[in-house]
Write an enzyme that holds these catalytic residues in place. Structure first.
Site, PDB file in Angstrom:
ATOM      1  N   HIS A 263       0.812  -1.219   0.000  1.00 47.08           N
ATOM      2  CA  HIS A 263       0.000   0.000   0.000  1.00 47.08           C
ATOM      3  C   HIS A 263       0.848   1.274   0.000  1.00 47.08           C
ATOM      4  O   HIS A 263       0.540   2.227  -0.715  1.00 47.08           O
ATOM      5  CB  HIS A 263      -0.943   0.004   1.194  1.00 47.08           C
ATOM      6  N   HIS A 336     -16.894  28.708  15.580  1.00 45.59           N
ATOM      7  CA  HIS A 336     -18.125  28.772  14.800  1.00 45.59           C
ATOM      8  C   HIS A 336     -18.837  27.429  14.853  1.00 45.59           C
ATOM      9  O   HIS A 336     -18.501  26.503  14.132  1.00 45.59           O
ATOM     10  CB  HIS A 336     -17.816  29.162  13.352  1.00 45.59           C
TER      11      HIS A 336
END
Length: 429
Positions: A263, A336
């Protein structure tokens, strides 16, 4: 002209993650043209979206499988599904998932292929970009290597060579088509050596593995299972390689020659292909591509108030397209709606304006000037933007003069407009 594809309907699968052992449900849904492959974590309140490309790859955090995400959220072991999507030619799809790892199924990709075929394929209007390998690419690391050379078709040659009597020098070369993938590669299952199993589980890996979904290779053969192919091991390595190359986010035409790759190396070659793709698209469709360093040579904005990661299309004084990858690391999420992070709409407008600033100020006559807002009109916020989204910021000039610029902009996520606005800027020294 080859068209993009999605799936015609939705389909669901359930199972357990091979590495985490977590129970998981996934639902595959159609997505609009240009949206790409997107994973959506439905078990998290904000439903973060993760684009399946090399920019989202998490190499350092997870070994022995391909995983994507960011520091806050991830999806592990995506390679078998990615290989299925790539080989069937599916460009755009939403994958809703309620855990952090895809189901391992039987250790192969065949269940994913069958599910996608059940959903059906649907051709879309947009043209598919196919990356043609024109010059060899090569990478080598610790006795393993991958080379990609020009070829009119996509094919893979793989040599497997383990220090084990049953895994010595298996070789296979195969052209990758939907038919060859389903019949010759998709049924091949993941495997490990019996000598590795205890060590892997001590490291928290393979918690969902068993003799049915993993071929465990002992001294004299496969334990409590039978091979589907005499060379099933090399076929599975090719399957993984196809899935990892899928993170280049485009089909390729080239011959991939791999020696003992895994991988990590697969993803490094995918990164090189992705970079080639960006440059090729720039040469074919754009005047230039700008990264953040080059953007800062044109507009004065700096972190934490630079909201454009790169410019992917630039026609000076006419049109520009920019990218902003929204992540939990963006500073504004600290205040936020931290319980349910949403990007402030005014900052999306600011991001569009910054792309507009690059478009207007990149020309020689405006270099060195500043762009100040004079007015903002026709602002519409159509959909929240959350961590994991990629904002595509498109702006076009309505009228640009020496002292003012009138610009129309829109921001898109997954091909859908989330914000639009018209604004006028003063161009001053």
């Amino acid at each position: 002209m080859i068209k993009q594809k999605t799936i015609a309907g939705q389909v669901s699968l359930s199972g357990i993650g091979i590495h985490t052992g977590n129970k998981v449900n996934i639902t595959l849904k159609p997505a609009p043209a240009g949206a790409g492959v997107t994973f959506i974590r439905t078990d998290i309140a904000s439903n973060p979206r993760i684009k399946a490309n090399v920019q989202s790859f998490l190499e350092a955090k997870f070994s022995r499988r391909s995983s994507i995400g960011n520091t806050e959220v991830e999806v592990q072991t995506i390679e078998h599904l990615m290989a299925s999507l790539s080989s069937l030619g599916i460009d755009n799809i939403d994958i809703e998932i309620d855990s952090n790892e895809l189901p391992g199924m039987d250790g192969s990709a065949i269940k994913f292929v069958e599910a996608l075929e059940k959903a059906g394929l649907a051709e879309q209007e947009a043209e598919k970009y196919i990356h043609i390998i024109k010059e060899p690419i090569s990478i080598e690391e610790a006795g393993s290597s991958i080379t990609v050379v020009p070829s009119k078709d996509f094919k893979i040659s793989y040599t497997l060579d383990y220090d084990h009597p049953l895994l010595e020098a298996q070789f296979l070369e195969i052209p990758v088509t939907p038919e060859s993938f389903k019949a010759q590669l998709a049924p091949a299952r993941t495997f490990c050596l019996e000598s590795e199993a205890a060590d892997l589980q001590s490291k928290g890996l393979g918690r969902g593995a068993n003799y049915d979904n993993t071929l465990v290779v002992g001294k004299t053969g496969v334990i409590k299972n039978q091979l589907r192919f005499k060379d099933e091991f090399v076929r599975h390595k090719i399957l993984d390689l196809i899935g990892d190359l899928g993170l280049a986010a485009c089909p390729i035409r080239g011959h991939v020659i791999a020696l003992k790759s895994g991988h990590s190396l697969n993803l490094k070659i995918a990164q090189k292909i992705y970079e080639q793709k960006i440059k090729a698209q720039g040469a074919d469709n754009m005047e230039c591509i700008l990264d953040a360093t080059e953007i800062m040579k044109i507009i004065p904005h700096r972190q934490p108030f630079l909201f454009v990661d790169r410019i992917t299309h630039l026609e000076k004084g006419k049109r520009a397209v920019g990218i902003k990858n929204v992540t939990m690391n963006d500073y504004f999420f600290k205040g936020h709606f931290p319980g349910r992070p949403v990007m402030p709409g005014v900052l999306i407008v600011e991001a569009m304006a910054q792309v507009g600033g690059v478009m207007m100020l990149a020309s020689e006559e405006n270099r060195g000037k500043l762009a100040f807002f004079l007015s903002i009109d026709n602002v519409k916020f159509r959909k929240p933007v959350v961590p994991g989204d990629q904002l595509v910021l498109e702006v076009e000039a309505i009228k640009v003069k020496s002292k003012t610029g009138q610009v129309r902009g829109r921001a898109l996520v997954d091909g859908k407009v989330v914000t639009e606005a018209d604004f006028v800027c003063a161009l001053v020294g």
